[in-house]
Motif scaffolding. Structure first.
Motif, PDB file in Angstrom:
ATOM      1  N   THR A 135      65.415  84.384  29.421  1.00  0.00           N
ATOM      2  CA  THR A 135      65.397  83.294  28.310  1.00  0.00           C
ATOM      3  C   THR A 135      65.030  83.693  27.049  1.00  0.00           C
ATOM      4  O   THR A 135      65.352  83.420  26.166  1.00  0.00           O
ATOM      5  N   HIS A 136      64.267  84.908  26.708  1.00  0.00           N
ATOM      6  CA  HIS A 136      64.079  85.621  25.549  1.00  0.00           C
ATOM      7  C   HIS A 136      65.473  86.136  24.835  1.00  0.00           C
ATOM      8  O   HIS A 136      65.564  86.209  23.694  1.00  0.00           O
ATOM      9  N   VAL A 137      66.057  86.743  25.676  1.00  0.00           N
ATOM     10  CA  VAL A 137      67.424  87.194  25.443  1.00  0.00           C
ATOM     11  C   VAL A 137      68.262  86.205  24.961  1.00  0.00           C
ATOM     12  O   VAL A 137      69.017  86.150  24.022  1.00  0.00           O
ATOM     13  N   MET A 138      68.305  85.092  25.787  1.00  0.00           N
ATOM     14  CA  MET A 138      69.280  83.566  25.140  1.00  0.00           C
ATOM     15  C   MET A 138      68.593  83.388  23.796  1.00  0.00           C
ATOM     16  O   MET A 138      69.600  82.891  22.956  1.00  0.00           O
ATOM     17  N   GLU A 139      67.192  83.353  23.580  1.00  0.00           N
ATOM     18  CA  GLU A 139      66.916  82.849  22.195  1.00  0.00           C
ATOM     19  C   GLU A 139      67.233  84.034  21.136  1.00  0.00           C
ATOM     20  O   GLU A 139      67.626  83.368  20.223  1.00  0.00           O
ATOM     21  N   ALA A 140      67.290  85.284  21.311  1.00  0.00           N
ATOM     22  CA  ALA A 140      67.792  86.219  20.456  1.00  0.00           C
ATOM     23  C   ALA A 140      69.188  85.948  20.239  1.00  0.00           C
ATOM     24  O   ALA A 140      69.681  86.142  18.979  1.00  0.00           O
ATOM     25  N   CYS A 141      69.761  85.661  21.270  1.00  0.00           N
ATOM     26  CA  CYS A 141      71.389  85.760  21.110  1.00  0.00           C
ATOM     27  C   CYS A 141      71.753  84.253  20.272  1.00  0.00           C
ATOM     28  O   CYS A 141      72.591  84.374  19.468  1.00  0.00           O
ATOM     29  N   ALA A 142      70.944  83.334  20.416  1.00  0.00           N
ATOM     30  CA  ALA A 142      71.090  82.006  19.708  1.00  0.00           C
ATOM     31  C   ALA A 142      70.631  82.210  18.142  1.00  0.00           C
ATOM     32  O   ALA A 142      71.421  81.640  17.392  1.00  0.00           O
ATOM     33  N   ILE A 143      69.407  82.893  17.755  1.00  0.00           N
ATOM     34  CA  ILE A 143      69.346  83.150  16.510  1.00  0.00           C
ATOM     35  C   ILE A 143      70.107  83.879  15.849  1.00  0.00           C
ATOM     36  O   ILE A 143      70.401  83.594  14.540  1.00  0.00           O
ATOM     37  N   HIS A 144      70.651  84.749  16.557  1.00  0.00           N
ATOM     38  CA  HIS A 144      71.576  85.934  15.921  1.00  0.00           C
ATOM     39  C   HIS A 144      73.306  85.576  16.099  1.00  0.00           C
ATOM     40  O   HIS A 144      74.038  86.302  15.586  1.00  0.00           O
ATOM     41  N   GLY A 145      73.331  84.616  16.841  1.00  0.00           N
ATOM     42  CA  GLY A 145      74.677  84.194  16.941  1.00  0.00           C
ATOM     43  C   GLY A 145      75.737  85.207  17.954  1.00  0.00           C
ATOM     44  O   GLY A 145      76.777  85.394  17.621  1.00  0.00           O
ATOM     45  N   LYS A 146      75.142  85.636  18.821  1.00  0.00           N
ATOM     46  CA  LYS A 146      75.549  86.733  19.767  1.00  0.00           C
ATOM     47  C   LYS A 146      76.350  85.948  21.075  1.00  0.00           C
ATOM     48  O   LYS A 146      75.535  85.163  21.595  1.00  0.00           O
ATOM     49  N   HIS A 147      77.384  86.398  21.470  1.00  0.00           N
ATOM     50  CA  HIS A 147      77.853  85.975  22.856  1.00  0.00           C
ATOM     51  C   HIS A 147      76.915  86.551  23.906  1.00  0.00           C
ATOM     52  O   HIS A 147      76.823  87.773  23.903  1.00  0.00           O
ATOM     53  N   LEU A 148      76.610  85.696  24.960  1.00  0.00           N
ATOM     54  CA  LEU A 148      75.844  86.151  26.026  1.00  0.00           C
ATOM     55  C   LEU A 148      76.601  85.797  27.079  1.00  0.00           C
ATOM     56  O   LEU A 148      77.097  84.861  27.573  1.00  0.00           O
ATOM     57  N   VAL A 149      76.827  86.970  28.044  1.00  0.00           N
ATOM     58  CA  VAL A 149      77.491  86.952  29.372  1.00  0.00           C
ATOM     59  C   VAL A 149      76.502  87.035  30.549  1.00  0.00           C
ATOM     60  O   VAL A 149      75.589  88.296  30.259  1.00  0.00           O
ATOM     61  N   ILE A 150      76.212  86.443  31.400  1.00  0.00           N
ATOM     62  CA  ILE A 150      75.394  86.536  32.483  1.00  0.00           C
ATOM     63  C   ILE A 150      75.959  86.864  33.889  1.00  0.00           C
ATOM     64  O   ILE A 150      77.005  86.257  34.212  1.00  0.00           O
ATOM     65  N   ALA A 151      75.967  88.192  34.346  1.00  0.00           N
ATOM     66  CA  ALA A 151      76.634  88.339  35.607  1.00  0.00           C
ATOM     67  C   ALA A 151      75.661  87.957  36.760  1.00  0.00           C
ATOM     68  O   ALA A 151      74.674  88.578  37.100  1.00  0.00           O
ATOM     69  N   ASP A 152      76.267  86.881  37.361  1.00  0.00           N
ATOM     70  CA  ASP A 152      75.043  85.908  38.085  1.00  0.00           C
ATOM     71  C   ASP A 152      75.179  86.832  39.631  1.00  0.00           C
ATOM     72  O   ASP A 152      76.015  87.503  39.959  1.00  0.00           O
ATOM     73  N   ARG A 153      74.080  86.680  40.258  1.00  0.00           N
ATOM     74  CA  ARG A 153      73.741  87.162  41.575  1.00  0.00           C
ATOM     75  C   ARG A 153      73.003  85.873  42.353  1.00  0.00           C
ATOM     76  O   ARG A 153      72.447  85.061  41.989  1.00  0.00           O
ATOM     77  N   PRO A 154      73.331  86.064  43.819  1.00  0.00           N
ATOM     78  CA  PRO A 154      72.786  85.127  44.623  1.00  0.00           C
ATOM     79  C   PRO A 154      71.362  85.359  44.710  1.00  0.00           C
ATOM     80  O   PRO A 154      70.599  86.203  44.371  1.00  0.00           O
ATOM     81  N   ASN A 155      70.797  83.975  45.006  1.00  0.00           N
ATOM     82  CA  ASN A 155      69.257  84.062  45.058  1.00  0.00           C
ATOM     83  C   ASN A 155      69.079  84.385  46.392  1.00  0.00           C
ATOM     84  O   ASN A 155      69.243  83.946  47.717  1.00  0.00           O
ATOM     85  N   PRO A 156      68.213  85.413  46.712  1.00  0.00           N
ATOM     86  CA  PRO A 156      67.826  85.944  47.850  1.00  0.00           C
ATOM     87  C   PRO A 156      67.223  85.136  48.874  1.00  0.00           C
ATOM     88  O   PRO A 156      67.275  85.148  50.135  1.00  0.00           O
ATOM     89  N   LEU A 157      66.475  84.140  48.302  1.00  0.00           N
ATOM     90  CA  LEU A 157      65.723  83.138  48.929  1.00  0.00           C
ATOM     91  C   LEU A 157      66.573  81.835  49.344  1.00  0.00           C
ATOM     92  O   LEU A 157      66.048  80.834  49.882  1.00  0.00           O
ATOM     93  N   SER A 158      67.958  81.751  49.173  1.00  0.00           N
ATOM     94  CA  SER A 158      68.808  80.860  49.244  1.00  0.00           C
ATOM     95  C   SER A 158      68.863  80.077  48.168  1.00  0.00           C
ATOM     96  O   SER A 158      67.957  80.029  47.224  1.00  0.00           O
ATOM     97  N   GLY A 159      69.857  79.272  48.099  1.00  0.00           N
ATOM     98  CA  GLY A 159      69.740  78.034  46.938  1.00  0.00           C
ATOM     99  C   GLY A 159      69.596  76.775  47.418  1.00  0.00           C
ATOM    100  O   GLY A 159      69.904  75.866  46.934  1.00  0.00           O
TER     101      GLY A 159
END
Length: 408
Positions: free
Chosen positions: A122-146
């Motif tokens: 979330t802090h990275v998201m806010e930094a990207c929002a402030i500085h206008g940077k493209h953010l890509v999240i390589a998602d992973r499964p939740n080990p405790l299930s979804g």
């Protein structure tokens, strides 16, 4: 079952147009491809232009002690500079991002609100929002299930309990992936920064391949990559949302043993009696047995402890937060002259004060542990209720099934 792949493998198999952009990678050594190659190495070998690494709590190598400040450094594997996001800052600053075109985030999560990798995101998201940077999240499964029917509260009280181990109003066990949570946080404006800059940064989530919400980690992978020093195996991750609450009391949660977050004890505890009571009251998906152990670090380091070990025999019905509440109540009730609350100092909470409030997300949580009724289980459901979380997050879910989840 078809092979389940994390988002990073999908990304590597389908190189994007931004492959040659200057990339800042937020990662750690637990982030591996499906073939267990470190993500940062796999990306460089595939020709991605990684220029800087950013690491969360426990450092790039995932071996730093819990709550210990981590310093900037150099990655021995790739030779890339490493900026710590658990040191003198929690987010990339303007200087860090000046020569970066895009930020790629890939860190394994374990599905618990007070596990800090989520909040680094979330802090990275806010930094990207402030500085206008493209953010890509390589998602992973939740080990405790979804499975949203297994989500557990309480929802976090942002006014009184917001911290680095829980910033925003989500359940303690959230049953989502980090990609789903990122989409939810951005769309709902979870902070003033995201509200003010929602349109200033593109957010892209690379979905996992073939993962479904009903699947737990052992159903798609035999070997668990430790995500931090005290989460060496799946069962530790599964029990963590409950036994993690022990950090706020003078009870060892198993740090400094081979089975962290699977055992609980103290030199003064009657493990046999606690185990018997747990098994008599309710053993839905879990069995408690008495054990003796001597931790090498943390609470009671070098002292013989009497306690219990929890064995989860059915993750599909087990609710760790519920059991965490029950365990604390039983120990407190059986040992009123020995039990006490304890501070838990960390880099983000130097005094360690109000730790149970910050873990649970409830104001004055210590006063709620006393409970009511003869056996102390009557009102636990009220404190572990995830509220309307399922409906709130539904529009941002990326994986099926939604409606036909198993129920207790």
């Amino acid at each position: 079952m078809h092979s389940i792949l994390p988002g990073i493998d999908v990304l590597l198999a389908n190189p994007p147009g931004w492959k040659n952009s200057r990339i800042g990678l937020v990662t750690n050594h637990a982030a591996c491809t499906a073939s267990f190659k470190p993500v940062r190495q796999a990306l460089l070998e595939a020709g991605f232009k990684i220029t800087r690494l950013f690491s969360p709590e426990h450092g790039l190598d995932t071996t730093g002690a819990d709550g210990k400040e981590m310093q900037d450094g150099m990655d021995l594997l790739t030779g890339l500079p490493v900026t710590s996001l658990y040191g003198n800052k929690l987010a990339p600053d303007e200087k860090d991002l000046a020569e970066i075109d895009l930020v790629l985030f890939d860190i394994p999560d374990i599905g618990c609100r007070f596990y800090t990798y989520l909040w680094t995101m979330t802090h990275v998201m806010e930094a990207c929002a402030i500085h206008g940077k493209h953010l890509v999240i390589a998602d992973r499964p939740n080990p405790l299930s979804g499975r949203l029917d297994l989500a557990e509260g309480p929802l976090l009280d942002e006014r009184h309990c917001s911290s680095f181990i829980g910033r925003w109003n989500i359940p303690l066990r959230h049953s989502c992936t980090l990609g789903e949570l990122a989409l939810y946080f951005k769309a709902t404006g979870s902070s003033k920064i995201l509200q003010a800059n929602a349109n200033s940064f593109p957010l892209e989530v690379i979905r996992c391949h073939n993962w479904q919400r009903t699947i737990f980690y052992p159903q798609w992978e035999y070997s668990f990559v430790p995500t931090s020093p005290a989460i060496p195996c799946f069962e530790s991750a599964l029990l963590y949302p409950g036994l993690g609450l022990l950090e706020a009391a003078n009870i060892s949660e198993g740090r400094g043993t081979a089975t962290p977050f699977r055992i609980a004890g103290a030199p003064w505890m009657d493990g046999a009696r606690v185990a018997r009571l747990i098994n008599e009251l309710c053993s839905s998906g879990v069995f408690a047995r008495p054990v003796h152990f001597k931790p090498t670090e943390g609470k009671y380091a070098g002292q013989q402890c009497d306690g219990i070990m929890l064995h989860v025999n059915d993750p599909s019905v087990f609710k760790p937060v519920w059991y965490g509440w029950l365990l604390i109540r039983l120990i407190k009730k059986l040992h009123p002259h020995f039990f006490s609350w304890a501070p838990y100092p960390t880099h983000v909470n130097y005094s360690g004060a109000r730790h149970l409030d910050l873990l649970t997300g409830l104001k004055e949580a210590e006063s709620l542990v006393a409970g009511s009724g003869e056996n102390g289980i009557e009102d636990i459901a009220r404190y572990t209720d995830p509220g309307d979380w399922r409906n709130k997050v539904a529009p941002y879910l990326l994986y099926e099934p939604f409606a036909n989840e198993q129920t207790n």
